[in-house]
Enzyme design. Sequence first.
Site, PDB file in Angstrom:
ATOM      1  N   LYS A   1      31.326  29.796  55.908  1.00 38.88           N
ATOM      2  CA  LYS A   1      31.394  31.115  55.925  1.00 38.88           C
ATOM      3  C   LYS A   1      30.973  32.007  57.005  1.00 38.88           C
ATOM      4  O   LYS A   1      31.494  32.884  57.772  1.00 38.88           O
ATOM      5  CB  LYS A   1      30.449  31.609  54.746  1.00 38.88           C
TER       6      LYS A   1
ATOM      7  N   GLN B   1      23.891  31.702  48.172  1.00 40.83           N
ATOM      8  CA  GLN B   1      24.692  30.539  47.762  1.00 40.83           C
ATOM      9  C   GLN B   1      24.364  29.767  46.420  1.00 40.83           C
ATOM     10  O   GLN B   1      23.248  29.416  46.179  1.00 40.83           O
ATOM     11  CB  GLN B   1      24.877  29.590  48.683  1.00 40.83           C
TER      12      GLN B   1
ATOM     13  N   ASP C   1      29.567  39.347  46.713  1.00 37.47           N
ATOM     14  CA  ASP C   1      30.243  38.260  45.957  1.00 37.47           C
ATOM     15  C   ASP C   1      30.590  38.817  44.552  1.00 37.47           C
ATOM     16  O   ASP C   1      31.162  38.253  43.737  1.00 37.47           O
ATOM     17  CB  ASP C   1      28.864  37.348  45.719  1.00 37.47           C
TER      18      ASP C   1
END
Length: 297
Positions: free
Chosen positions: A54, A98, A121
Amino acid sequence: MPASIIDGKMIAAKVHEETAEEVAVLARDYNVQPGLAVVLVGDDPASRVYVNMKVKKCKELRIYSEKHALDKTATMEEVLELVKKLNNDSRINGILVQSPPPPQIDEDEVVAAINPAKDVDCFHASNVGKMLIGKNDGFVPCTPYGIMMLLERSGVDPSGKHAVIIGRSNIVGKPMMALLVQKAKGANATVTCVHSRTKNLPEITRQADILIAAIGQPEFVTADMVKDGAVVIDVGINRVEDPNGRSNYQLVGDVKYDEVFDKASMITPVPGGVGPMTIAMLLHNTIKACKQQNGIV
Ligand code: NDP
């Protein structure tokens, strides 16, 4: 007839190209650079790879990025303190923590602490709710969003089709249901979701015009579970032993690709199908967050 392949790598590259163009316009016309913060807690090897991918992609597209790597012994207080700092940092438009974090970290509490305006997200309840009721000012979770994009750009209109989703996770299965059932262009499907408690699962999957497998079970979907001419989307990423012994492992999806390939009309490969779209949509969401936070329409 063999299926045509939905090339996620190619479609993701196009989305990245569009993102890079948006970054250039934001710099030129508004003197603004979008920013993404990625938080990694612990030393899970797969998570480390995803986070690095990313950050690398951000650099390529000239998106400002910060990687915050916390030790696997980090406390909830430390993680929440970092999230608070990033919430208040004007260089940062999007925050991603994450998954999965180590066991002492309550992921739900961390997600709830992220400013919904920076929740690129789309795990925060506020954004999940907006998606469910079809409001467009929140974010859409990256993997299901990527699948909607793959369908759209491959000329598959879900309207009136029976979409069957295997798996009901909060990350893939449930948001996928919500997106496909919307009364909206590119959606309007009749949606069924099956899971580990479903009886006669193959009977249901055989009815699917669009079959989406997201269960994390290597090659679970076999040809006898698929209708002739179905569009098959394979979300699964499973590491299995390499039968040729050429490397330590091989990546396979949740679909037995070789045999389903001959039955489906379209199919995504693993790797190179859904996977590349997830990062593409994350960065797409980061641009949206940046524009919203700067009042740019
Ligand atoms: P989860 O483990 O969170 O959920 C799996 C779902 O599959 C559950 O709903 C479970 O049912 C269901 N399931 C498991 N086994 C069976 C079975 N034998 N029959 C029917 N249903 C079953 O997984 P995720 O949704 O997070 O991920 C699914 C897969 O997608 C994984 O391989 C993951 O690596 C991959 N993935 C890929 C991404 C990408 O970018 N390409 C992004 C996210 C995930 P129940 O609820 O009843 O337990």
